[in-house]
Design a protein around this motif. Structure first.
Motif, PDB file in Angstrom:
ATOM      1  N   ARG A  12      48.690  44.587  29.924  1.00 13.76           N
ATOM      2  CA  ARG A  12      49.743  43.658  29.501  1.00 13.76           C
ATOM      3  C   ARG A  12      50.859  43.580  30.536  1.00 13.76           C
ATOM      4  NH1 ARG A  12      52.114  45.127  23.824  1.00 13.76           N
ATOM      5  NH2 ARG A  12      52.881  46.891  25.060  1.00 13.76           N
ATOM      6  N   ILE A  13      51.202  44.725  31.142  1.00 11.82           N
ATOM      7  CA  ILE A  13      52.244  44.744  32.170  1.00 11.82           C
ATOM      8  C   ILE A  13      51.860  43.854  33.345  1.00 11.82           C
ATOM      9  CG2 ILE A  13      53.306  46.204  33.945  1.00 11.82           C
ATOM     10  CD1 ILE A  13      53.181  48.493  31.845  1.00 11.82           C
ATOM     11  N   GLY A  15      44.533  42.222  38.118  1.00 10.11           N
ATOM     12  CA  GLY A  15      43.471  42.827  37.323  1.00 10.11           C
ATOM     13  C   GLY A  15      43.735  42.614  35.842  1.00 10.11           C
ATOM     14  N   THR A  16      42.734  42.135  35.128  1.00 13.80           N
ATOM     15  CA  THR A  16      42.907  41.788  33.718  1.00 13.80           C
ATOM     16  C   THR A  16      42.241  42.773  32.768  1.00 13.80           C
ATOM     17  OG1 THR A  16      40.959  40.339  33.794  1.00 13.80           O
ATOM     18  CG2 THR A  16      43.111  39.325  34.231  1.00 13.80           C
ATOM     19  N   GLY A  17      41.727  43.882  33.284  1.00 13.91           N
ATOM     20  CA  GLY A  17      41.041  44.842  32.435  1.00 13.91           C
ATOM     21  C   GLY A  17      39.532  44.674  32.553  1.00 13.91           C
ATOM     22  N   PRO A  18      38.805  45.387  31.716  1.00 14.71           N
ATOM     23  CA  PRO A  18      39.242  46.218  30.607  1.00 14.71           C
ATOM     24  C   PRO A  18      39.901  47.513  31.077  1.00 14.71           C
ATOM     25  CG  PRO A  18      36.896  46.467  30.913  1.00 14.71           C
ATOM     26  CD  PRO A  18      37.328  45.393  31.862  1.00 14.71           C
ATOM     27  N   GLY A  19      40.667  48.116  30.156  1.00 13.55           N
ATOM     28  CA  GLY A  19      41.357  49.336  30.485  1.00 13.55           C
ATOM     29  C   GLY A  19      42.467  49.606  29.504  1.00 13.55           C
ATOM     30  N   ASN A  20      43.541  50.185  30.009  1.00 18.22           N
ATOM     31  CA  ASN A  20      44.676  50.557  29.181  1.00 18.22           C
ATOM     32  C   ASN A  20      45.400  49.319  28.655  1.00 18.22           C
ATOM     33  OD1 ASN A  20      47.859  51.088  29.279  1.00 18.22           O
ATOM     34  ND2 ASN A  20      46.827  52.929  28.542  1.00 18.22           N
ATOM     35  N   PHE A  21      45.594  49.271  27.342  1.00 15.65           N
ATOM     36  CA  PHE A  21      46.196  48.094  26.701  1.00 15.65           C
ATOM     37  C   PHE A  21      47.554  47.764  27.312  1.00 15.65           C
ATOM     38  CE2 PHE A  21      48.906  46.188  23.467  1.00 15.65           C
ATOM     39  CZ  PHE A  21      48.113  45.180  22.959  1.00 15.65           C
ATOM     40  N   LEU A  54      41.667  41.163  29.306  1.00 11.52           N
ATOM     41  CA  LEU A  54      40.316  41.417  28.824  1.00 11.52           C
ATOM     42  C   LEU A  54      40.345  42.753  28.095  1.00 11.52           C
ATOM     43  CD1 LEU A  54      37.277  40.878  28.625  1.00 11.52           C
ATOM     44  CD2 LEU A  54      37.014  41.921  30.895  1.00 11.52           C
ATOM     45  N   TYR A  55      40.454  42.700  26.777  1.00 12.55           N
ATOM     46  CA  TYR A  55      40.484  43.907  25.956  1.00 12.55           C
ATOM     47  C   TYR A  55      39.120  44.103  25.318  1.00 12.55           C
ATOM     48  CZ  TYR A  55      45.598  43.313  26.133  1.00 12.55           C
ATOM     49  OH  TYR A  55      46.903  43.171  26.544  1.00 12.55           O
ATOM     50  N   LEU A  56      38.536  45.260  25.521  1.00 19.44           N
ATOM     51  CA  LEU A  56      37.271  45.576  24.875  1.00 19.44           C
ATOM     52  C   LEU A  56      37.435  46.652  23.812  1.00 19.44           C
ATOM     53  CD1 LEU A  56      34.760  45.528  27.859  1.00 19.44           C
ATOM     54  CD2 LEU A  56      35.347  43.703  26.265  1.00 19.44           C
ATOM     55  N   SER A  67      47.995  40.965  45.404  1.00 20.64           N
ATOM     56  CA  SER A  67      47.200  41.385  44.249  1.00 20.64           C
ATOM     57  C   SER A  67      47.709  42.721  43.730  1.00 20.64           C
ATOM     58  CB  SER A  67      45.717  41.494  44.614  1.00 20.64           C
ATOM     59  OG  SER A  67      45.505  42.533  45.558  1.00 20.64           O
ATOM     60  N   PHE A  68      47.513  42.948  42.430  1.00 18.59           N
ATOM     61  CA  PHE A  68      47.923  44.228  41.859  1.00 18.59           C
ATOM     62  C   PHE A  68      47.151  44.516  40.583  1.00 18.59           C
ATOM     63  CE2 PHE A  68      51.011  40.889  40.891  1.00 18.59           C
ATOM     64  CZ  PHE A  68      51.122  40.916  39.510  1.00 18.59           C
ATOM     65  N   ASP A  69      47.142  45.814  40.226  1.00 14.84           N
ATOM     66  CA  ASP A  69      46.420  46.248  39.029  1.00 14.84           C
ATOM     67  C   ASP A  69      47.078  47.490  38.460  1.00 14.84           C
ATOM     68  OD1 ASP A  69      44.214  46.377  37.122  1.00 14.84           O
ATOM     69  OD2 ASP A  69      43.610  48.149  38.242  1.00 14.84           O
ATOM     70  N   THR A  70      47.306  47.479  37.139  1.00 14.38           N
ATOM     71  CA  THR A  70      47.827  48.655  36.431  1.00 14.38           C
ATOM     72  C   THR A  70      47.012  48.875  35.160  1.00 14.38           C
ATOM     73  OG1 THR A  70      49.483  47.330  35.242  1.00 14.38           O
ATOM     74  CG2 THR A  70      50.176  48.326  37.314  1.00 14.38           C
TER      75      THR A  70
END
Length: 220
Positions: free
Chosen positions: A77-78, A67-73, A199-201, A9-12
């Motif tokens: 995407r990365i 991780g799919t967000g929400p957060g930095n656009f 997930l873009y908010l 798993s990873f998240d940026t």
């Protein structure tokens, strides 16, 4: 857990890079670093280091959690692009998990998950709450004090301020983000899995104008 035994798993989605390798309930290896930029270059070396530290190889993986967000656009995407590419190359599923769901994972009873957002705002989502709270980008003033209910806990970076506003209790997350993503991914392995989607908010910080046409540069 299902029979999926090895999940990377990873998240940026924020100013960080988190990677974790989970085998059922056991964390085999992990990496976490603060990183305001440069995740695109650092992600795959970190993934390979986490696998190597556990004596594992790409071919050993049963699934990817991301991780799919929400957060930095750009950060979202990365990660999502990397997860989809790995799933295709390795012929394994990639499971997208929202960061708000990861923050709330493991709590008992109703939960209001929070996360810091730009310009003094915050992301919120309710899980098991009496009044549904869909993922939203809000100011603190826009959070309805009436959201408070018996047994409700607030979790995440903005938990204390939100809990004070709505008369709830602030608690710490049960798991680190990448760990929660992996555990949620494992739970979903027995069902139908859709490809991860961002997930873009909020809109991207930089995007082409919807009104002006693109400028065509003349090589001459």
């Amino acid at each position: 857990m299902t029979d999926a035994s090895l999940i990377l798993s990873f998240d940026t989605s924020g100013p960080w890079l988190e990677v974790l390798l989970l085998s059922r309930q056991e964390v085999l290896s992990q990496h976490s670093s603060d990183m305001a930029k440069g995740q695109a270059e650092a992600l795959f070396p970190a993934l390979e280091d986490v696998l190597s530290s556990a004596g594992a190889e790409w071919a050993n993986l049963d699934a990817i959690g991301v991780g799919t967000g929400p957060g930095n656009f750009t950060g979202i995407r990365i990660s999502v692009s990397a997860a989809r590419g790995l799933a295709l190359a390795l012929d394994i599923p990639a499971v997208g998990v929202s960061i708000l769901e990861a923050v709330a994972f493991g709590q008992d009873g109703p939960v209001l998950a929070t996360r810091d957002a730009p310009l003094g705002q915050l992301y919120v989502q309710g899980f098991g709450t009496r009044r549904p709270v869909a993922p939203a980008l809000l100011t603190m003033d826009a959070i309805d004090p009436a959201l408070g209910e018996p047994g409700l806990v607030c979790v995440g970076p903005a938990a204390e301020a939100v809990a004070e506003r709505i008369g709830a209790t602030a608690v710490a997350p049960k798991h680190a983000t990448a760990s929660a993503i992996a555990r949620i991914a494992a739970k979903r392995m027995s069902g139908e899995i859709a490809a991860p989607a961002p997930l873009y908010l909020k809109p991207a910080d930089a995007a082409p104008s919807r009104e002006a046409p693109p400028v065509i540069l003349d090589d001459a």
